[in-house]
Design an enzyme around this catalytic site. Structure first.
Site, PDB file in Angstrom:
ATOM      1  CB  SER A 151      37.805  44.365  46.499  1.00 10.41           C
ATOM      2  OG  SER A 151      37.726  43.621  45.298  1.00 10.41           O
ATOM      3  CB  ALA A 183      47.714  41.399  54.639  1.00 10.33           C
ATOM      4  CG  HIS A 214      40.918  33.920  39.832  1.00 10.20           C
ATOM      5  ND1 HIS A 214      40.688  35.143  40.418  1.00 10.20           N
ATOM      6  CD2 HIS A 214      39.713  33.299  39.822  1.00 10.20           C
ATOM      7  CE1 HIS A 214      39.411  35.255  40.753  1.00 10.20           C
ATOM      8  NE2 HIS A 214      38.796  34.141  40.409  1.00 10.20           N
ATOM      9  N   GLY A 232      42.442  40.193  52.280  1.00  9.65           N
ATOM     10  CA  GLY A 232      42.973  41.015  51.188  1.00  9.65           C
ATOM     11  C   GLY A 232      42.234  40.895  49.876  1.00  9.65           C
ATOM     12  CB  CYS A 257      48.539  23.641  24.553  1.00 12.12           C
ATOM     13  SG  CYS A 257      48.302  23.604  22.771  1.00 12.12           S
ATOM     14  CB  VAL A 271      47.962  34.617  38.858  1.00 10.84           C
ATOM     15  CG1 VAL A 271      46.497  34.395  38.516  1.00 10.84           C
ATOM     16  CG2 VAL A 271      48.343  36.084  38.636  1.00 10.84           C
TER      17      VAL A 271
HETATM   18  N1  APR Z   1      46.660  44.488  53.324  1.00  8.46           N
HETATM   19  C1  APR Z   1      45.378  44.032  53.323  1.00  8.46           C
HETATM   20  N2  APR Z   1      44.499  44.371  52.361  1.00  8.46           N
HETATM   21  C2  APR Z   1      44.925  45.194  51.397  1.00  8.46           C
HETATM   22  C3  APR Z   1      46.234  45.715  51.345  1.00  8.46           C
HETATM   23  C4  APR Z   1      47.124  45.320  52.381  1.00  8.46           C
HETATM   24  N3  APR Z   1      48.372  45.746  52.436  1.00  8.46           N
HETATM   25  N4  APR Z   1      46.335  46.506  50.263  1.00  8.46           N
HETATM   26  C5  APR Z   1      45.157  46.490  49.661  1.00  8.46           C
HETATM   27  N5  APR Z   1      44.282  45.708  50.332  1.00  8.46           N
HETATM   28  C6  APR Z   1      42.886  45.372  50.035  1.00  8.46           C
HETATM   29  C7  APR Z   1      42.134  46.457  49.296  1.00  8.46           C
HETATM   30  O1  APR Z   1      41.544  47.357  50.246  1.00  8.46           O
HETATM   31  C8  APR Z   1      41.089  45.658  48.536  1.00  8.46           C
HETATM   32  O2  APR Z   1      39.911  45.469  49.322  1.00  8.46           O
HETATM   33  O3  APR Z   1      42.925  44.270  49.147  1.00  8.46           O
HETATM   34  C9  APR Z   1      41.770  44.296  48.323  1.00  8.46           C
HETATM   35  C10 APR Z   1      42.234  44.060  46.890  1.00  8.46           C
HETATM   36  O4  APR Z   1      41.105  44.004  46.059  1.00  8.46           O
HETATM   37  P1  APR Z   1      41.226  43.782  44.463  1.00  8.46           P
HETATM   38  O5  APR Z   1      42.267  44.692  43.908  1.00  8.46           O
HETATM   39  O6  APR Z   1      39.848  43.872  43.916  1.00  8.46           O
HETATM   40  O7  APR Z   1      41.808  42.290  44.353  1.00  8.46           O
HETATM   41  P2  APR Z   1      41.048  40.897  44.451  1.00  8.46           P
HETATM   42  O8  APR Z   1      39.899  40.979  45.400  1.00  8.46           O
HETATM   43  O9  APR Z   1      42.077  39.866  44.681  1.00  8.46           O
HETATM   44  O10 APR Z   1      40.491  40.744  42.977  1.00  8.46           O
HETATM   45  C11 APR Z   1      39.790  39.567  42.648  1.00  8.46           C
HETATM   46  O11 APR Z   1      39.649  40.193  40.343  1.00  8.46           O
HETATM   47  O12 APR Z   1      40.729  41.194  38.554  1.00  8.46           O
HETATM   48  C12 APR Z   1      40.313  39.988  39.105  1.00  8.46           C
HETATM   49  O13 APR Z   1      41.170  37.842  38.715  1.00  8.46           O
HETATM   50  C13 APR Z   1      41.466  39.059  39.349  1.00  8.46           C
HETATM   51  O14 APR Z   1      41.905  37.597  41.207  1.00  8.46           O
HETATM   52  C14 APR Z   1      41.482  38.904  40.842  1.00  8.46           C
HETATM   53  C15 APR Z   1      40.036  39.165  41.219  1.00  8.46           C
END
Ligand code: APR
Length: 238
Positions: A177, A219, A108, A175, A116, A92
């Site tokens: 999970s 990344a 997202h 990047g 609104c 976001v």
């Molecule tokens: N470079 C690459 N990857 C990274 C780095 C980095 N510097 N730091 C962390 N990561 C990886 C982590 O290992 C993890 O696999 O980025 C991933 C982040 O995962 P999440 O925190 O689960 O984020 P995301 O996948 O974007 O979450 C998805 O969940 O909470 C909701 O809406 C929210 O958009 C979000 C969605």
């Protein structure tokens, strides 16, 4: 060549924005159920507005990192030679745009936008929101809320995303999970269509077995290398 890129919180981590799942289930010290659901907003709008005001304000203190910039450069180079890079983000923040990317699809929602609940009007966030904020379109007090897709809500732009995925030659996940659907399912959809799949992440994601190739590391390092290698391989000018 048509490249489809999906990004998540990991691409913004080196810019100083926290990811979601690396802090005992807490996001900036809050449980997601307390700040990122429609129920939380109904229960305590002041807390939710304050939480997103802080997140929105924090954008001014961070900058795009080499991963955002490299993706924008690849997008420009592909577009210039008749190809395309569709950039879909779960983030976001606005770091892709500030890194130079165009037409970013925020599935997202966006911290920089407001809508609104009373009339559905969407606009750019000009200032902090409070439960007393008034909608500029229908004047409803308390109508404006962050334009964020909360848990239990439908992600934005799914038709456009599915159409772009169907046309892609290459699917790249960066990047994320792979814990949250529908984004977590894009890699399987790509594979079913015979599209090559690549993961760039700090560590193997939940869907790691669905990727043909993976490069693990930060990344800010891994993405620029991958972009440079791809541009060399398909003979794109930098
Ligand atoms: N470079 C690459 N990857 C990274 C780095 C980095 N510097 N730091 C962390 N990561 C990886 C982590 O290992 C993890 O696999 O980025 C991933 C982040 O995962 P999440 O925190 O689960 O984020 P995301 O996948 O974007 O979450 C998805 O969940 O909470 C909701 O809406 C929210 O958009 C979000 C969605």
């Amino acid at each position: 060549m048509r490249v489809f890129v999906l990004t998540g919180a990991g691409i913004s981590a080196e810019s100083g924005l926290k990811t979601f799942r690396d802090n005992d289930g807490l996001w900036e010290n809050h449980r997601v159920e307390d700040v990122a659901t429609p129920e939380a907003f109904a229960r305590n709008p002041a807390l939710v507005q304050r939480f997103y005001n802080l997140r929105r304000g924090a954008l001014a203190d961070v900058a795009p990192n080499p991963a955002h910039v490299a993706l924008a450069r690849l997008q420009q180079a592909l577009t210039a030679c008749g190809g395309a890079l569709t950039l879909v983000t779960q983030n976001v923040d606005n770091l892709h745009e500030r890194g130079g990317a165009a037409d970013v699809i925020h599935m997202h929602g966006e911290l920089a936008r407001v809508f609104c609940v009373a009339c559905g009007f969407h606009w750019d966030a000009q200032c902090d929101l409070t439960p007393q904020s008034q909608c500029p379109a229908c004047q409803t007090k308390g109508g404006p809320r962050p334009d964020i897709v909360w848990f239990g809500e439908m992600p934005y732009h799914m038709d456009k995303i599915e159409a772009a995925l169907a046309r892609a030659d290459l699917f790249v996940s960066i990047g994320t999970s792979g814990a949250v659907y529908p984004a977590a399912g894009f890699v399987q959809a790509a594979r079913e269509r015979g599209i090559q799949t690549i993961e760039l992440n700090m560590e193997p994601s939940h869907g790691s077995l669905y990727f043909d190739t993976a490069h693990y590391g930060p990344a800010g390092t891994v993405v620029p290398i991958w972009v440079a290698d791809l541009m060399t391989a398909i003979k794109l000018d930098a």
